[in-house]
Design an enzyme around this catalytic site. Structure first.
Site, PDB file in Angstrom:
ATOM      1  N   TYR A  11       0.829  -1.227   0.000  1.00 61.12           N
ATOM      2  CA  TYR A  11       0.000   0.000   0.000  1.00 61.12           C
ATOM      3  C   TYR A  11       0.859   1.272   0.000  1.00 61.12           C
ATOM      4  O   TYR A  11       0.800   2.077  -0.935  1.00 61.12           O
ATOM      5  CB  TYR A  11      -0.917  -0.078   1.221  1.00 61.12           C
ATOM      6  CG  TYR A  11      -1.748   1.140   1.509  1.00 61.12           C
ATOM      7  CD1 TYR A  11      -2.450   1.805   0.491  1.00 61.12           C
ATOM      8  CD2 TYR A  11      -1.880   1.622   2.822  1.00 61.12           C
ATOM      9  CE1 TYR A  11      -3.244   2.923   0.787  1.00 61.12           C
ATOM     10  CE2 TYR A  11      -2.671   2.716   3.118  1.00 61.12           C
ATOM     11  CZ  TYR A  11      -3.345   3.366   2.100  1.00 61.12           C
ATOM     12  OH  TYR A  11      -4.124   4.462   2.398  1.00 61.12           O
ATOM     13  N   ASN A  32       7.885  -9.906  -1.920  1.00 54.84           N
ATOM     14  CA  ASN A  32       7.540 -11.328  -2.111  1.00 54.84           C
ATOM     15  C   ASN A  32       6.043 -11.508  -2.338  1.00 54.84           C
ATOM     16  O   ASN A  32       5.561 -12.633  -2.418  1.00 54.84           O
ATOM     17  CB  ASN A  32       8.020 -12.169  -0.914  1.00 54.84           C
ATOM     18  CG  ASN A  32       7.317 -11.786   0.374  1.00 54.84           C
ATOM     19  OD1 ASN A  32       6.468 -10.897   0.393  1.00 54.84           O
ATOM     20  ND2 ASN A  32       7.669 -12.450   1.464  1.00 54.84           N
ATOM     21  N   LEU A  33       5.311 -10.415  -2.416  1.00 49.97           N
ATOM     22  CA  LEU A  33       3.867 -10.405  -2.689  1.00 49.97           C
ATOM     23  C   LEU A  33       3.065 -11.156  -1.625  1.00 49.97           C
ATOM     24  O   LEU A  33       1.966 -11.631  -1.896  1.00 49.97           O
ATOM     25  CB  LEU A  33       3.564 -10.968  -4.096  1.00 49.97           C
ATOM     26  CG  LEU A  33       4.283 -10.268  -5.269  1.00 49.97           C
ATOM     27  CD1 LEU A  33       3.903 -10.913  -6.596  1.00 49.97           C
ATOM     28  CD2 LEU A  33       3.940  -8.767  -5.319  1.00 49.97           C
ATOM     29  N   SER A 124       6.237   3.431  13.144  1.00 51.81           N
ATOM     30  CA  SER A 124       4.806   3.629  13.358  1.00 51.81           C
ATOM     31  C   SER A 124       4.570   4.381  14.657  1.00 51.81           C
ATOM     32  O   SER A 124       5.350   4.252  15.615  1.00 51.81           O
ATOM     33  CB  SER A 124       4.165   2.244  13.448  1.00 51.81           C
ATOM     34  OG  SER A 124       2.881   2.311  13.994  1.00 51.81           O
ATOM     35  N   ALA A 125       3.460   5.085  14.711  1.00 54.92           N
ATOM     36  CA  ALA A 125       3.062   5.758  15.943  1.00 54.92           C
ATOM     37  C   ALA A 125       2.809   4.747  17.057  1.00 54.92           C
ATOM     38  O   ALA A 125       2.734   5.132  18.230  1.00 54.92           O
ATOM     39  CB  ALA A 125       1.797   6.571  15.692  1.00 54.92           C
ATOM     40  N   TYR A 148       3.815  -6.903  17.001  1.00 56.71           N
ATOM     41  CA  TYR A 148       4.051  -6.080  15.809  1.00 56.71           C
ATOM     42  C   TYR A 148       4.782  -4.799  16.213  1.00 56.71           C
ATOM     43  O   TYR A 148       5.829  -4.442  15.656  1.00 56.71           O
ATOM     44  CB  TYR A 148       2.734  -5.727  15.102  1.00 56.71           C
ATOM     45  CG  TYR A 148       2.891  -4.561  14.147  1.00 56.71           C
ATOM     46  CD1 TYR A 148       3.562  -4.720  12.934  1.00 56.71           C
ATOM     47  CD2 TYR A 148       2.421  -3.277  14.479  1.00 56.71           C
ATOM     48  CE1 TYR A 148       3.753  -3.645  12.076  1.00 56.71           C
ATOM     49  CE2 TYR A 148       2.610  -2.208  13.625  1.00 56.71           C
ATOM     50  CZ  TYR A 148       3.267  -2.392  12.427  1.00 56.71           C
ATOM     51  OH  TYR A 148       3.470  -1.325  11.585  1.00 56.71           O
ATOM     52  N   LYS A 152       8.822  -3.068  15.565  1.00 59.48           N
ATOM     53  CA  LYS A 152       9.184  -1.705  15.139  1.00 59.48           C
ATOM     54  C   LYS A 152      10.160  -1.073  16.131  1.00 59.48           C
ATOM     55  O   LYS A 152      11.127  -0.429  15.747  1.00 59.48           O
ATOM     56  CB  LYS A 152       7.924  -0.833  15.015  1.00 59.48           C
ATOM     57  CG  LYS A 152       6.986  -1.256  13.890  1.00 59.48           C
ATOM     58  CD  LYS A 152       7.599  -0.985  12.528  1.00 59.48           C
ATOM     59  CE  LYS A 152       6.824  -1.616  11.405  1.00 59.48           C
ATOM     60  NZ  LYS A 152       7.505  -1.642  10.118  1.00 59.48           N
ATOM     61  N   TYR A 176       4.827   6.714  11.025  1.00 66.65           N
ATOM     62  CA  TYR A 176       3.557   7.060  10.381  1.00 66.65           C
ATOM     63  C   TYR A 176       2.430   7.017  11.393  1.00 66.65           C
ATOM     64  O   TYR A 176       2.389   6.122  12.235  1.00 66.65           O
ATOM     65  CB  TYR A 176       3.183   6.050   9.292  1.00 66.65           C
ATOM     66  CG  TYR A 176       4.256   5.638   8.323  1.00 66.65           C
ATOM     67  CD1 TYR A 176       5.293   6.489   7.967  1.00 66.65           C
ATOM     68  CD2 TYR A 176       4.195   4.383   7.738  1.00 66.65           C
ATOM     69  CE1 TYR A 176       6.254   6.079   7.050  1.00 66.65           C
ATOM     70  CE2 TYR A 176       5.145   3.965   6.824  1.00 66.65           C
ATOM     71  CZ  TYR A 176       6.177   4.816   6.493  1.00 66.65           C
ATOM     72  OH  TYR A 176       7.117   4.395   5.598  1.00 66.65           O
ATOM     73  N   ASN A 178      -1.938   7.339  10.948  1.00 66.74           N
ATOM     74  CA  ASN A 178      -2.873   6.368  10.343  1.00 66.74           C
ATOM     75  C   ASN A 178      -3.066   6.630   8.851  1.00 66.74           C
ATOM     76  O   ASN A 178      -3.895   7.470   8.470  1.00 66.74           O
ATOM     77  CB  ASN A 178      -4.219   6.421  11.072  1.00 66.74           C
ATOM     78  CG  ASN A 178      -4.145   5.835  12.474  1.00 66.74           C
ATOM     79  OD1 ASN A 178      -3.340   6.292  13.291  1.00 66.74           O
ATOM     80  ND2 ASN A 178      -4.947   4.842  12.757  1.00 66.74           N
ATOM     81  N   ASN A 198      -8.521  -2.379  10.041  1.00 68.08           N
ATOM     82  CA  ASN A 198      -8.411  -0.926  10.190  1.00 68.08           C
ATOM     83  C   ASN A 198      -9.711  -0.236   9.793  1.00 68.08           C
ATOM     84  O   ASN A 198     -10.499  -0.752   8.998  1.00 68.08           O
ATOM     85  CB  ASN A 198      -7.240  -0.384   9.361  1.00 68.08           C
ATOM     86  CG  ASN A 198      -5.908  -0.919   9.865  1.00 68.08           C
ATOM     87  OD1 ASN A 198      -5.219  -1.642   9.161  1.00 68.08           O
ATOM     88  ND2 ASN A 198      -5.567  -0.608  11.092  1.00 68.08           N
TER      89      ASN A 198
END
Ligand code: NAD
Ligand code: WQD
Length: 346
Positions: A11, A32-33, A124-125, A148, A152, A176, A178, A198
């Site tokens: 994304y 790697n999709l 990430s925040a 997760y 980070k 980042y 959201n 989300n």
């Protein structure tokens, strides 16, 4: 000289690749999709009219990734490749630690071996945990509540150690808030696997009729309407932040850290309302229990990025909703064109 975009079919990576190509950078995408579709690569080329080199490789595979470094003149790396579902990370922590940490180590090792000095990392925040106050500044205390988030924070800590030891490295940690929205064309956007976790993708799927109603997780938070407040940021603004970060790394700043957010907090119900207006569709919802692990409020103070990078988000909540809806309505089944052509959307 090329930018290696790890996770560039995803994304945020796909939107960033477009902005890089538009800016005249050469782009080499490695993915790697595991959470993306090859169709993205052709759409990036269609939208920019430029060729993108694409390698379908797992970044944990050092031998294969080394070929990418050897076949291209890589000048910098932007590292988006990660597993990112908070809930899944609680049930499959090993997969998260293994993928997110090992792929980062492999990338950093190969950068060292191939004398590549510039690295941009997608943080990430989430590393701010439950912030004691908002807006959040970069020097707020860091803590995490799920595997997760811990990947980070571990990677951030690792990068701080590595940058301390090697002064020739230039690293940008971008936190980042959201990300929502999609490219103006409606040709690329977010395609979550299965039922979205989300808020924005859940709303778009309710609006298009693929999900019945939105569950609003709690209306008893200490916020203006009781629902959770977040800093939604248009993915194209986020993408542009990466260009600014690369430009900053040209000045050899060492390690730098920036919040990428708008500085505005919107509640769940604010977003539902803005989306209904933008899409002209009702979004039925019901209030349910709070979701475990959620915080009441999380929004950025993005002034450091404005001051030091000359970056500021330019899209507001209405454009975020319009563009999310355009992507969803033009691609009701994501990147599967065959199914999309059979589904009529007004
Ligand atoms: P995404 O899942 O759409 O993109 C990640 C891409 O990385 C996918 O295309 C996936 O196939 C690829 N990938 C994962 N592991 C890989 C591996 N070992 N080798 C090769 N490719 C691999 O996610 P996104 O939303 O674009 O997020 C990009 C980055 O930003 C991630 O690191 C994520 O943790 C971070 N981030 C995302 C958000 C968000 O809400 N979307 C918020 C903060 C931070
Ligand atoms: C936003 C608000 C929910 C879904 C997550 C990760 C974070 C980062 C961004 C990667 C909250 C409410 C949601 C729903 C709802 N990702 N909500 N009903 O939790 O702020 O952040 O994505 O780094 O790490 O934790 O985003 O979109 O899930 O939730 O009421 O069906 O919407 O409670 O207040 P979140 P979100």
């Amino acid at each position: 000289m090329a930018v290696l975009v790890a996770g560039g079919a995803g994304y945020i990576g796909s939107h960033t690749s477009i902005e890089l190509l538009e800016e005249g950078y050469e782009v080499v995408i490695v993915d790697n999709l595991c959470n993306s579709n090859k169709e993205v690569i052709s759409r990036i080329e269609e939208l920019t009219g430029k060729k993108t080199k694409f390698y379908e490789i797992d970044i944990t595979d050092k031998e294969k990734l080394d070929i990418v470094f050897k076949e291209n003149k890589i000048d910098s790396v932007i590292h988006f490749a990660a597993l990112k579902a908070v809930g899944e990370s609680v049930t499959k922590p090993l997969e998260y630690y293994s993928n997110n940490l090992i792929n980062t180590l492999v990338l950093l090792d190969l950068m060292k071996e191939n004398n590549v000095k510039k690295f941009v990392f997608s943080s990430s925040a989430t590393v701010y945990g439950d912030p004691h106050t908002c807006p959040i500044l970069e020097d707020f205390p860091l803590s995490v509540t799920n595997p997760y988030g811990r990947t980070k924070l571990i990677i951030e800590d690792m990068l701080r150690d590595i940058a301390k030891a090697d002064k020739t490295l230039d690293i940008a940690i971008l936190r980042y808030f959201n990300p929502v929205g999609a490219h103006k064309s409606g040709r690329i956007g977010e395609e979550p696997n299965g039922i979205p976790n989300n808020l924005m993708p859940y709303i778009t799927k309710v609006a298009i009729g693929q999900l019945k109603e939105l569950s609003v997780f709690g209306d008893d938070y200490n916020t203006h309407d009781g629902t959770g407040v977040r800093d939604y940021i248009h993915v194209v603004d986020l993408a542009l932040g990466h260009i600014k970060a690369l430009e900053k790394l040209e000045q050899n700043p060492g390690l730098v850290t920036y919040n990428l957010g708008t500085g505005n907090g919107y509640s769940v119900l604010d977003l539902v309302k803005a989306f209904s207006k933008a899409s002209n569709r009702e979004v039925p919802y019901k209030i349910v229990e709070r979701r475990a692990g959620d915080v009441a409020m999380c929004y950025a103070d993005p002034s450091k990025a404005e001051l030091e990078l000359g970056w500021k988000a330019k899209y507001g909540i209405d454009e975020m909703c319009q563009d999310s809806w355009k992507w969803q309505s033009m691609n009701p089944n994501g990147y599967d064109e065959k199914i999309n052509n059979e589904v009529a959307v007004d």
